[in-house]
Design an enzyme around this catalytic site. Structure first.
Site, PDB file in Angstrom:
ATOM      1  N   ASP A 151      41.699  43.235  46.846  1.00 25.90           N
ATOM      2  CA  ASP A 151      41.663  41.827  46.461  1.00 25.90           C
ATOM      3  C   ASP A 151      43.006  41.156  46.766  1.00 25.90           C
ATOM      4  O   ASP A 151      43.052  39.998  47.192  1.00 25.90           O
ATOM      5  CB  ASP A 151      41.346  41.697  44.964  1.00 25.90           C
ATOM      6  CG  ASP A 151      40.064  42.428  44.593  1.00 25.90           C
ATOM      7  OD1 ASP A 151      39.127  42.407  45.411  1.00 25.90           O
ATOM      8  OD2 ASP A 151      40.009  43.029  43.508  1.00 25.90           O
ATOM      9  N   HIS A 179      37.479  43.798  39.530  1.00 26.51           N
ATOM     10  CA  HIS A 179      37.317  44.064  40.958  1.00 26.51           C
ATOM     11  C   HIS A 179      35.882  43.808  41.411  1.00 26.51           C
ATOM     12  O   HIS A 179      35.281  44.595  42.121  1.00 26.51           O
ATOM     13  CB  HIS A 179      37.723  45.515  41.258  1.00 26.51           C
ATOM     14  CG  HIS A 179      37.674  45.880  42.721  1.00 26.51           C
ATOM     15  ND1 HIS A 179      38.357  45.184  43.688  1.00 26.51           N
ATOM     16  CD2 HIS A 179      36.997  46.865  43.374  1.00 26.51           C
ATOM     17  CE1 HIS A 179      38.113  45.734  44.869  1.00 26.51           C
ATOM     18  NE2 HIS A 179      37.282  46.748  44.709  1.00 26.51           N
TER      19      HIS A 179
END
Length: 330
Positions: A151, A179
């Site tokens: 990310d 996530h």
């Protein structure tokens, strides 16, 4: 001497991750484990002229025990990949059992190792590993990490035109929360060196960071998910943990951790209402030395993103804990 282990080394993430780890000068010994194809992957990588001595194991003949014994760092990319139309949550039923069983092996054969969980859904698989370690009496929250680096890598890449960095990784873009989807919260107000995101680009950029994996799944026409970029992200975080364990100072990376068990984590847990959360942490020889609270001074837009994130995270975390405490019937 650093021994690294990859559990799930023959898969779409496991193979490129193993390649990167084999090439790293920081690793002296690399052990690969998977349920199929490990001998072939090992033989292929063994021809690379780098420092690490490599070995590969299948489940037979105590393979998991042999792979894990003496491990300093264990990276877990094992599991099935996401298919078109499948959310990270859909992966849960299969991958949860895989992570649980591998965590039992770590608890038995390398309880002091740093454990890095890549297997999705990370928001649930890290709590699963934590519950397994607790049950075995070996849980050290400073040594258990959910790898959310992809990310961060995406946020760095997607904002390059605004950061102006030739090397996008030179910009620090904190990405916190979890996530998956809306649990991923990029804090563009906290970037360093500072740069501005145009107001008309902000929302699309947030969504792209949150759902960047969908781009890859679509582009691969259902033939795979984000394996190469995830392998890079897993390698980047693994190297950070190893560098810090060798005494390098100032190593800071966001990662999904058990907040009540790490220094500085309680304040973040109180602010968010969740026990597991991805936040920048300072790494050291024993793992997490300090969780860094970046919540103060976030913008109103980011507060709204955080509210949605926490709502999703609570359910994900509970699901992982429940899976271990009340396993589904086989």
């Amino acid at each position: 001497m650093v021994k690294a282990v990859v559990l799930g080394a023959s898969g779409g993430i496991g193979q490129p991750l193993s390649l990167l780890l084999k090439a790293s000068p920081l690793i002296d010994e690399l052990a690969l484990y998977d349920v199929v194809n490990t001998p072939g992957v090992t033989a292929d990588l063994s021809h690379i002229s780098s420092v690490a001595k490599i070995s590969g194991y299948l489940p037979k003949e105590d393979g998991l025990k042999n792979a894990l014994t003496g491990a300093d760092i264990v990276v877990i990319p094992a599991g099935i990949p996401r298919k078109p139309g499948m959310t990270r949550d859909d992966l849960f039923k299969i991958n949860a059992g895989i992570v649980r069983d591998l965590a039992k092996g770590i608890a038995e054969f390398s309880p002091k190792a740093f454990t890095l969980v890549i297997s999705n859904p990370v928001n649930s698989t890290v709590p699963i590993a934590a519950e397994v370690f607790k049950a075995a009496g070996v849980f050290d929250p400073k040594r258990l990490f959910g790898v959310t680096t992809l990310d961060v890598v995406r946020a760095e890449t997607f904002t390059q035109e605004y950061s102006g960095q030739k090397d996008p990784s030179k910009a620090t873009v904190p990405v916190i929360g979890g996530h998956s989807g809306e649990t991923i919260v990029p804090l563009f107000s906290k970037v360093s060196p500072s740069f501005d995101i145009p107001a008309d680009k902000y929302e699309a950029l947030v969504k792209r960071v949150q759902f960047g994996g969908d781009e890859v799944v679509a582009a691969k026409d259902g033939a795979g998910s984000a394996t190469l970029s995830m392998a890079y992200a897993g390698f980047r975080f693994s190297e950070a943990v190893i560098r810090a364990s060798k005494g390098e100072k100032g190593v800071v990376e966001p990662t999904f951790v058990y907040l009540p068990g790490v220094p500085g984590g309680d304040a973040i847990a109180q602010a968010t209402g969740v026990d597991f959360f991805s936040t920048p942490v300072e790494l050291g020889p024993s793992g997490v030395e300090k969780a860094i609270n970046v919540l103060d001074g976030v913008t109103e837009r980011e507060q709204k993103l955080l509210a949605a994130c926490v709502e999703g995270l609570k359910g994900n975390i509970e699901k992982g804990v429940e899976f271990v405490k009340n396993p589904p019937p086989k």
